[in-house]
Design an enzyme around this catalytic site. Structure first.
Site: not given
Length: 206
Positions: A174-175
Site C-alpha cells: 500500500g501507498s
C-alpha cells in the site's frame, strides 16, 4: 502465474514447506505460517478486469481512495494539468494499470524518504517511480513508496505499447499512486471517492 502473485513465489513456497513440517510435528503451530500464507494470497490478488477502452476517458491507475484532486503544472503533461492522488491501503489490490492506451516514453526512479502515504509531503519527498505515457494525449503515472510500501515494481519498459487498463506495475503493502492528465479533461472523481484500477473512469474529455 499472474504478475502480482509471481512477486511472492519464493515466500509462498517457503511458507508451504514450513506449514507442512509444523503440521506433521506440532499442528497448532502450523496455524501461524498458514495465516501468513493466507495473507499473501489476499495481498497479491490480481483480479481480471476488462477495461473499457475509449480514447476520450482516463481510467484510475490504482485501487483505493482519492485523497487529492489538484491543478498542477507538469513538464510532461502541460500547465494547469489535473492530478489525482489515490491512497492504496494494505487491503487494496496493489496492481497499477495504464490510464490510457499509448507508448511508455520514459520510466524514471527517484530515491527518497519513506513518509506515511497520507502525509501531504510524501509525494514530494518519498521514493517514487514515474511512467510517462504518450497516446492520443500525454499522462504521467507516479508510484509513491510509503512507510510500509518501500518497494515499487515495474512490469513495462521504455517504448513499450500498452493498452488502456493494462498492468504496468505494483506497489507492495500500500501507498499512493498519482495520475496527471491534461487540463481540457473533466475530472469525474472527488476526494473520498473509492476507485478501482482499470475500471473507474476518473476523467473524460470536455
Amino acid at each position: 502465474m499472474r504478475l502480482a502473485f509471481s512477486q511472492a513465489k519464493a515466500a509462498v513456497i517457503l511458507l508451504v514447506l514450513i506449514t507442512a513440517i509444523l503440521a506433521w510435528i506440532y499442528p497448532v503451530l502450523s496455524l501461524v505460517p498458514l495465516a501468513l500464507l493466507t495473507f499473501l494470497f489476499f495481498f497479491y490478488r490480481d483480479p481480471r478486469r476488462p477495461a473499457p477502452e475509449k480514447e476520450s476517458i482516463i481510467l484510475a491507475p490504482a485501487d483505493g481512495t482519492v485523497t487529492r484532486v489538484a491543478s498542477v503544472d507538469c513538464a510532461y503533461v502541460g500547465a494547469g494539468a489535473w492530478q489525482v492522488s489515490i491512497f492504496m491501503s494494505p487491503l487494496s489490490v496493489h496492481v497499477n494499470r495504464s490510464p490510457i492506451a499509448g507508448v511508455v516514453e520514459s520510466i524514471s526512479h527517484q530515491p527518497g524518504k519513506f513518509l506515511p502515504a497520507m502525509n501531504p509531503e510524501a509525494p514530494l519527498v518519498n521514493e517514487k517511480r514515474s511512467y510517462c505515457i504518450q497516446g492520443q494525449i500525454r499522462v504521467k503515472v507516479i508510484q509513491v513508496a510509503g512507510i510500509m510500501a518501500r518497494r515499487t515494481v515495474n512490469w513495462v519498459h521504455k517504448d513499450q505499447e500498452v493498452a488502456q487498463g493494462e498492468k504496468i506495475g505494483m506497489i507492495k503493502l500500500g501507498s499512493c499512486t498519482q495520475v496527471t492528465f491534461p487540463a481540457n479533461y473533466k475530472v469525474l472523481v472527488a476526494e473520498g471517492d473509492k476507485v478501482q484500477a482499470g475500471l473507474t473512469i476518473i476523467g473524460e474529455v470536455n
